[in-house]
Design an enzyme around this catalytic site. Sequence first.
Site, short mmCIF file in Angstrom:
data_model
loop_
_atom_site.label_atom_id
_atom_site.label_comp_id
_atom_site.label_asym_id
_atom_site.label_seq_id
_atom_site.Cartn_x
_atom_site.Cartn_y
_atom_site.Cartn_z
N CYS A 105 -71.85 -39.58 14.30
CA CYS A 105 -71.28 -38.28 13.91
C CYS A 105 -72.20 -37.57 12.92
O CYS A 105 -72.54 -38.12 11.87
CB CYS A 105 -69.90 -38.47 13.28
SG CYS A 105 -69.15 -36.91 12.74
N GLY A 230 -70.98 -36.24 27.88
CA GLY A 230 -70.26 -35.59 26.81
C GLY A 230 -69.89 -34.16 27.17
O GLY A 230 -69.07 -33.92 28.05
#
Length: 326
Positions: A105, A230
């Site tokens: 992240c 993704g």
Amino acid sequence: MPNPVTPPRLILAPMEGLADDILRDVLTGAGGYDWCVTEFVRVSATVLPHSAFTRISPELNRDSRTRAGTPVRVQLLGGDPALLADNAAQVAQLRPAGIDLNFGCPTPLINRNRGGAALLDDPELLHRIALAVRQAVPAYIPVTAKMRLGIHDAGLAIECAQALEAGGAEELVVHGRTREDGYRPPARWDWIGRVRESVRVPVIANGEVWSVADYHAMRAETGCTDVMLGRGAVADPLLAGRIRSGAGEGADDWPQIAGMILDFWSQVQRKVLPRQAPGRLKQWLGLMRRIHPEAERLFVEVRESRHADEVTPVLMRRLAAAGGCA
């Protein structure tokens, strides 16, 4: 007799603020995915109750599978090995399909609190986290990790991957960007290949696959058998199926996608307040319009909508006519 060739796997990525249980359900319902990963559960101060995990992953109440039967792995994010291990043991009681560790992240708030990609400057800490979690979780539950190439550069990418492997991570997902790269193209597929060559565990390639052609190019450059999809999977909800079939985008795709949008909208309205629902739809359409002209037209029509009651008639008029059904 030669060993049978293991077929390539496709995994749906964890996408914070985007791929929640509803979108996971709709995308995996179209088929093509071997497993998927939740948005991260942030572990920062205490051992969380079971409800914290089932809120992020309601699939835990259904044998850790989406409605279509796709296994769901729960992702944990944090920087304290002991606390992550205790929380992994807690979620293990719910029998998830797997536990994934987030070292990817890039969000500044998360990174300022030593979570996600901010840990990629400390391979020894990554090793201790992986080791603690692996030891806390029953052997039948896979423990995997998702990492970027580094913070500012890829200088520690191989060392980080090897540290996670040595700690017990059974598979690594490598996103071909650093934290500082954010989501700016291109993804550094060559570096994913270098990481793959440095470890013995399977490496799953991730980053900048928007089409079937991208998928094949990534596999060729990285040498990876398996790929995680993704934002490309959100922009093209049928991408996994296209990859499986080898087919390109077809003129008759939109009716199937229309049905997926109506299913998504129905579920969103049951989960969030009427004034929150349009934002969820616009977020998905905003990515989908990159691929589908029909999504662009629909996005324009609902862009100013602020309440679910304004959106529903538009969807029924535009999508029911396209062949979708609620």
